[in-house]
Design a protein around this motif. Structure first.
Motif, PDB file in Angstrom:
ATOM      1  N   ARG A 177      12.520 -54.450 -43.627  1.00 26.64           N
ATOM      2  CA  ARG A 177      13.033 -55.002 -42.369  1.00 26.64           C
ATOM      3  C   ARG A 177      14.131 -54.120 -41.773  1.00 26.64           C
ATOM      4  O   ARG A 177      14.260 -54.014 -40.553  1.00 26.64           O
ATOM      5  CB  ARG A 177      13.566 -56.411 -42.589  1.00 26.64           C
ATOM      6  CG  ARG A 177      12.484 -57.450 -42.861  1.00 26.64           C
ATOM      7  CD  ARG A 177      13.082 -58.827 -43.087  1.00 26.64           C
ATOM      8  NE  ARG A 177      12.052 -59.818 -43.383  1.00 26.64           N
ATOM      9  CZ  ARG A 177      11.384 -60.497 -42.484  1.00 26.64           C
ATOM     10  NH1 ARG A 177      11.629 -60.305 -41.184  1.00 26.64           N
ATOM     11  NH2 ARG A 177      10.463 -61.386 -42.832  1.00 26.64           N
ATOM     12  N   ASP A 178      14.923 -53.490 -42.630  1.00 26.01           N
ATOM     13  CA  ASP A 178      16.027 -52.665 -42.138  1.00 26.01           C
ATOM     14  C   ASP A 178      15.555 -51.287 -41.677  1.00 26.01           C
ATOM     15  O   ASP A 178      16.024 -50.773 -40.661  1.00 26.01           O
ATOM     16  CB  ASP A 178      17.088 -52.512 -43.222  1.00 26.01           C
ATOM     17  CG  ASP A 178      17.792 -53.826 -43.535  1.00 26.01           C
ATOM     18  OD1 ASP A 178      17.702 -54.755 -42.692  1.00 26.01           O
ATOM     19  OD2 ASP A 178      18.416 -53.934 -44.612  1.00 26.01           O
ATOM     20  N   ARG A 179      14.631 -50.667 -42.430  1.00 24.75           N
ATOM     21  CA  ARG A 179      14.268 -49.278 -42.155  1.00 24.75           C
ATOM     22  C   ARG A 179      12.813 -49.073 -41.772  1.00 24.75           C
ATOM     23  O   ARG A 179      12.465 -48.003 -41.258  1.00 24.75           O
ATOM     24  CB  ARG A 179      14.580 -48.407 -43.379  1.00 24.75           C
ATOM     25  CG  ARG A 179      16.056 -48.256 -43.660  1.00 24.75           C
ATOM     26  CD  ARG A 179      16.276 -47.457 -44.926  1.00 24.75           C
ATOM     27  NE  ARG A 179      15.941 -48.229 -46.110  1.00 24.75           N
ATOM     28  CZ  ARG A 179      15.954 -47.740 -47.347  1.00 24.75           C
ATOM     29  NH1 ARG A 179      16.265 -46.469 -47.535  1.00 24.75           N
ATOM     30  NH2 ARG A 179      15.656 -48.502 -48.374  1.00 24.75           N
ATOM     31  N   GLY A 180      11.956 -50.042 -42.027  1.00 24.19           N
ATOM     32  CA  GLY A 180      10.541 -49.841 -41.763  1.00 24.19           C
ATOM     33  C   GLY A 180       9.795 -49.472 -43.031  1.00 24.19           C
ATOM     34  O   GLY A 180      10.347 -48.804 -43.923  1.00 24.19           O
ATOM     35  N   ALA A 181       8.532 -49.857 -43.118  1.00 22.14           N
ATOM     36  CA  ALA A 181       7.766 -49.660 -44.350  1.00 22.14           C
ATOM     37  C   ALA A 181       7.561 -48.182 -44.675  1.00 22.14           C
ATOM     38  O   ALA A 181       7.549 -47.790 -45.848  1.00 22.14           O
ATOM     39  CB  ALA A 181       6.412 -50.373 -44.243  1.00 22.14           C
TER      40      ALA A 181
END
Length: 437
Positions: free
Chosen positions: A92-96
């Protein structure tokens, strides 16, 4: 206030083997769940919609996977669920696609017991204590300081050949609302780790010359060994033992300096440095190879050796207990700006340590001058002769007749002044573009 308490464990051989299994299972669950999330994002970008691959879906699938893969049952269920929760927060913070895989040879095992009410701690003697953890039983740890509060969770991690436990504790403390101190600017550098606007230099040698020579010798030995061999594993273990000492010294230096700065000052101003971007490789690609690759690699090692980001994290952690504010400002032109006259000229910095203004002739240490500009960029004045305390300061100049100086309007935002564009020649630029309220 939530605080961390870290202790060194004294595990038996069976407990160490079991902790290693827990870490391997958590690593496999992390990688499998991350692969699921990346596949979902790839399908979503192609217009193929489906059920959202989130924490709740993966938790239910994990319970079903235990029937097909019994080795998943070796680790406690709440430990695996916590691994999925950490992955969900990271995505959620950085992307998968920006979350890293946990490789076997590059990731140190770690896992968390989130149920603090199931963890008990007992004091054995002056030096040793023990804690009861799920599926591990009683584990002994070196009681270097009291736990000092209610335990919320416990994280076990391996560093080199040693295992550590970190307790998340509710200590009952509150952040002070007022700090009776003075502001200070900090300039982080390569030659000196940290220089303050009061003229103090903070630095330490983290790796000794003998350790550097041994590490270099082990690196050469590693390059001649076959991947996956036992000799290579022993060499990597020896290299880790050498580098761990430098890492521990760096962490101790950052913690002590952060404690000192946050105790004496109510505002600590830092440059907003993006260390990850600054230490990127200059190799480029095959079609467009980079320039000055070896020089850039040496600069990257020097930046990482000084621990710029770790110092910022230590300051933020220590500021919670003292009430100090941590302010980040734009680092542009701080090392080329003369503090008294605010003239920007790259020629004013004669060397790494010497700063001589080409406009007014002001002379100062380059890092101290930059630290003063960093402090002023946040809207704080810097005493010319330093400040020895809250209630007592030395006089900056002898008493006498002073010229009246017109009052300056308040600044709109805390930032760094930008230089005016001067047409023609390499004429010094005066900072007159401060935005006023």
């Amino acid at each position: 206030m939530l605080s961390g308490r870290r202790y060194r464990l004294a595990l038996t051989d069976e407990q160490a083997e079991q902790c290693q299994k827990f870490g391997d299972v958590c690593r496999a669950v992390w990688n499998a769940a991350l692969d699921q999330r990346r596949q979902y994002v790839d399908r979503f970008t192609r217009g193929r919609r489906g059920p959202f691959c989130g924490y709740h879906l993966q938790t239910s699938e994990l319970a079903e996977a235990k029937a097909e893969a019994p080795w998943l049952k070796e680790a406690p269920s709440h430990v695996l669920q916590q691994t999925l929760k950490d992955l969900d927060r990271a995505c959620r913070d950085r992307g998968a696609f920006k979350v890293r895989w946990r490789a076997k040879h590059r990731w140190s095992p770690s896992f968390r017991f989130p149920a603090g009410n199931r963890i008990r701690v007992q004091k054995l003697n002056r030096r040793w204590s023990r804690a009861k953890l799920p599926k591990l039983g009683w584990v002994r740890f070196r009681s270097s300081r009291p736990v000092g509060g209610a335990i919320r969770s416990a994280t076990l991690s391996r560093k080199g050949t040693r295992w550590f436990v970190s307790f998340l504790v509710e200590d009952g403390l509150l952040t002070p609302e007022h700090h009776p101190g003075t502001p200070v600017g900090v300039d982080r550098g390569v030659a000196v780790a940290a220089t303050t606007s009061t003229g103090q230099f903070h630095d330490r040698e983290f790796a000794r010359p003998g350790e550097k020579a041994r590490h270099l010798k082990l690196q050469k030995k590693l390059s001649r060994q076959k991947k996956g061999s036992k000799n290579r594993a022993r060499t990597l273990k020896a290299m880790g033992a050498v580098s761990t000492r430098a890492v521990d010294r760096r962490g101790d230096f950052c913690a002590q300096l952060a404690r000192q700065l946050t105790t004496r000052h109510n505002v600590v101003v830092l440059e907003e440095l993006r260390t990850t971007n600054m230490t990127a490789s200059a190799r480029g690609s095959v079609d467009a190879p980079g320039k000055y690759v070896r020089q850039k690699a040496g600069l990257n090692r020097a930046i990482l050796d000084k621990g710029w980001h770790r110092l910022e994290m230590a300051l933020r952690n220590a500021a919670r207990k003292s009430g100090t504010r941590i302010v980040l400002v734009n680092p542009a032109y701080t090392s080329q700006t003369c503090y008294p006259c605010r003239v920007v000229d790259a020629d004013s910095r004669k060397s790494q340590a010497e700063f001589v203004c080409t406009a007014c002739g002001h002379t100062d240490h380059a890092d101290v001058n930059a630290a003063k500009n960093v402090c002023r960029a946040a809207g704080h004045a810097v005493p010319a002769c330093g400040d020895f305390g809250v209630a007592r300061s030395v006089k900056q100049e002898p008493p006498g007749t002073r010229e009246e100086v017109p009052a300056q309007p308040a600044l709109e935002l805390a930032g760094n002044p930008r230089a005016h564009e001067v047409q023609g020649g390499s004429q010094p630029q005066h900072l007159g573009s401060w935005r006023h309220a």
